[in-house]
Design a protein around this motif. Structure first.
Motif, short mmCIF file in Angstrom:
data_model
loop_
_atom_site.label_atom_id
_atom_site.label_comp_id
_atom_site.label_asym_id
_atom_site.label_seq_id
_atom_site.Cartn_x
_atom_site.Cartn_y
_atom_site.Cartn_z
N MET A 178 12.31 8.17 -6.53
CA MET A 178 10.94 8.63 -6.30
C MET A 178 10.59 9.67 -7.35
SD MET A 178 11.80 10.61 -2.74
CE MET A 178 13.40 11.40 -2.57
N ASP A 179 9.44 9.48 -7.96
CA ASP A 179 8.95 10.44 -8.94
C ASP A 179 8.32 11.60 -8.19
OD1 ASP A 179 7.69 11.90 -10.92
OD2 ASP A 179 6.88 10.15 -11.96
N MET A 180 8.96 12.75 -8.25
CA MET A 180 8.48 13.90 -7.49
C MET A 180 7.19 14.48 -8.07
SD MET A 180 10.77 13.58 -5.28
CE MET A 180 10.36 14.95 -4.19
N GLU A 181 6.81 14.04 -9.25
CA GLU A 181 5.54 14.46 -9.84
C GLU A 181 4.63 13.26 -10.05
OE1 GLU A 181 5.87 17.16 -13.11
OE2 GLU A 181 7.11 18.58 -11.95
N PHE A 182 4.69 12.33 -9.10
CA PHE A 182 3.85 11.13 -9.12
C PHE A 182 2.37 11.45 -9.25
CE2 PHE A 182 3.81 12.67 -4.84
CZ PHE A 182 2.52 12.42 -4.40
N TYR A 183 1.99 12.63 -8.77
CA TYR A 183 0.58 12.99 -8.69
C TYR A 183 -0.07 13.14 -10.06
CZ TYR A 183 3.07 17.46 -8.95
OH TYR A 183 3.91 18.48 -9.30
N HIS A 184 0.72 13.30 -11.11
CA HIS A 184 0.14 13.38 -12.46
C HIS A 184 -0.58 12.08 -12.82
CE1 HIS A 184 1.63 17.30 -13.43
NE2 HIS A 184 2.90 16.95 -13.25
N TYR A 185 -0.20 10.99 -12.17
CA TYR A 185 -0.80 9.69 -12.47
C TYR A 185 -2.00 9.36 -11.58
CZ TYR A 185 3.64 9.23 -14.91
OH TYR A 185 4.71 9.43 -15.74
N LEU A 186 -2.30 10.21 -10.61
CA LEU A 186 -3.37 9.90 -9.66
C LEU A 186 -4.73 9.68 -10.32
CD1 LEU A 186 -2.64 12.05 -6.47
CD2 LEU A 186 -2.35 9.59 -6.79
N PRO A 187 -5.10 10.42 -11.36
CA PRO A 187 -6.40 10.13 -11.97
C PRO A 187 -6.53 8.68 -12.45
CG PRO A 187 -5.66 12.28 -12.66
CD PRO A 187 -4.50 11.64 -11.91
N PRO A 192 0.81 -1.23 0.00
CA PRO A 192 0.00 0.00 0.00
C PRO A 192 0.84 1.27 0.00
CG PRO A 192 0.02 -0.99 2.19
CD PRO A 192 0.71 -1.96 1.28
N THR A 193 0.32 2.26 -0.71
CA THR A 193 0.87 3.62 -0.68
C THR A 193 -0.30 4.60 -0.59
OG1 THR A 193 0.89 3.73 -3.11
CG2 THR A 193 2.94 3.07 -2.03
N SER A 194 0.00 5.79 -0.16
CA SER A 194 -1.03 6.82 0.00
C SER A 194 -1.71 7.11 -1.33
CB SER A 194 -0.39 8.10 0.55
OG SER A 194 -1.34 9.13 0.66
N MET A 195 -3.03 6.95 -1.37
CA MET A 195 -3.83 7.18 -2.58
C MET A 195 -3.31 6.36 -3.76
SD MET A 195 -4.81 11.22 -2.37
CE MET A 195 -3.42 11.83 -1.44
N ASN A 196 -2.68 5.23 -3.46
CA ASN A 196 -2.12 4.37 -4.51
C ASN A 196 -1.19 5.14 -5.43
OD1 ASN A 196 -1.87 1.73 -5.60
ND2 ASN A 196 -3.24 2.27 -7.28
N GLY A 197 -0.47 6.11 -4.85
CA GLY A 197 0.38 6.99 -5.65
C GLY A 197 1.58 6.30 -6.27
N CYS A 198 2.08 5.25 -5.62
CA CYS A 198 3.20 4.44 -6.15
C CYS A 198 4.33 5.31 -6.73
CB CYS A 198 2.68 3.48 -7.22
SG CYS A 198 1.43 2.33 -6.64
N PRO A 199 4.95 6.16 -5.92
CA PRO A 199 5.98 7.06 -6.47
C PRO A 199 7.33 6.41 -6.73
CG PRO A 199 5.79 7.39 -4.12
CD PRO A 199 4.71 6.41 -4.50
N ALA A 200 7.57 5.20 -6.25
CA ALA A 200 8.90 4.59 -6.40
C ALA A 200 9.22 4.33 -7.87
CB ALA A 200 8.99 3.30 -5.61
N ARG A 201 10.47 4.59 -8.22
CA ARG A 201 11.03 4.25 -9.52
C ARG A 201 12.36 3.58 -9.24
NH1 ARG A 201 6.53 5.63 -9.90
NH2 ARG A 201 5.62 7.24 -11.25
N ILE A 202 12.67 2.52 -9.96
CA ILE A 202 13.87 1.73 -9.66
C ILE A 202 14.75 1.63 -10.89
CG2 ILE A 202 14.75 -0.47 -8.81
CD1 ILE A 202 11.94 -0.96 -7.61
N ALA A 203 16.03 1.96 -10.71
CA ALA A 203 17.03 1.71 -11.74
C ALA A 203 17.90 0.55 -11.26
CB ALA A 203 17.88 2.95 -11.97
N PHE A 204 17.87 -0.55 -12.00
CA PHE A 204 18.68 -1.72 -11.66
C PHE A 204 20.02 -1.61 -12.39
CE2 PHE A 204 14.36 -3.46 -10.98
CZ PHE A 204 14.52 -3.96 -9.70
N VAL A 205 21.08 -1.49 -11.62
CA VAL A 205 22.42 -1.37 -12.17
C VAL A 205 23.05 -2.76 -12.15
CG1 VAL A 205 24.67 -0.28 -11.88
CG2 VAL A 205 22.58 0.99 -11.35
N THR A 206 23.33 -3.32 -13.33
CA THR A 206 23.74 -4.72 -13.40
C THR A 206 25.07 -4.95 -14.10
OG1 THR A 206 22.52 -5.05 -15.48
CG2 THR A 206 21.32 -5.46 -13.43
#
Length: 197
Positions: free
Chosen positions: A89-98, A44-58
């Motif tokens: 973290m996407d600092m503008e995650f809120y654009h995806y809230l709709p 769970p995240t607040s309002m299902n905002g899901c702000p995490a972004r992951i870069a896998f360095v391999t």
């Protein structure tokens, strides 16, 4: 007390799990990275905002791009890891809230009108998602070495330039060398840090 998971799972996820300091020379199957994300995304995240972004360095080349950002004590840890996950973290995650939170698409305006609210929500919830990531990686049989001790600005410029993503923390992944564990640190007892009101 009956838990929903058995004792072996509790040990793997919590009581026997250790922070990995150095790793064995054993590769991580790239498919595991997808499977870890597909599990951790359900936390769970607040309002299902899901702000995490992951870069896998391999690759060794990509890993070298991290090195100038690290404090000395983290260099060997990162070098020995088959994978380094940059939890961002996407600092503008809120654009995806709709889309992500259809019951209240208008909540996007809360964060458009308050940079502080957006920053706090992105940090708090990407950190939560980072914890889900660690649990999912442990469930997949990997060991983790979450860390601070790096120059966030450098990492952001090197890996997230031109985006709204900022780094939160790093997490090394692989199969830990058990001979390089530190002695287990203590934990507080329930009565020292908890209240039941």
């Amino acid at each position: 007390m009956d838990f929903a998971i058995d004792e072996n799972a509790r040990k793997r996820l919590f009581t026997d799990a250790r922070t990995a300091n150095l790793f064995l020379n054993k590769p991580v199957d790239p498919q595991l990275l997808t499977e870890i994300y597909e599990l951790m995304k359900w936390g769970p995240t607040s309002m299902n905002g899901c702000p995490a972004r992951i870069a896998f360095v391999t690759t060794p080349e990509a890993k070298e791009r991290i090195m100038p950002a690290l404090v000395d004590g983290n260099i060997k840890r990162v070098r020995s890891a088959p994978v380094v996950a940059i939890i961002g973290m996407d600092m503008e995650f809120y654009h995806y809230l709709p889309t992500m939170y259809p019951p209240a698409p208008e909540n996007k305006k809360i964060f458009e009108n308050s940079e502080i609210a957006a920053q706090m929500t992105a940090l708090r919830n990407s950190t939560l998602q980072g914890a889900y990531f660690i649990m999912a990686a442990r469930a997949a049989g990997l060991d983790c070495g979450p860390m601070s001790g790096f120059d966030n600005v450098y990492i952001d410029q090197e890996f997230f330039a031109g985006t709204h993503v900022k780094s939160n923390f790093l997490c090394t992944l692989g199969y830990a060398d058990p001979s390089r564990h530190y002695p287990r640190g203590p934990r507080f007892k329930f009565e020292s840090v908890c209240q039941v009101l």
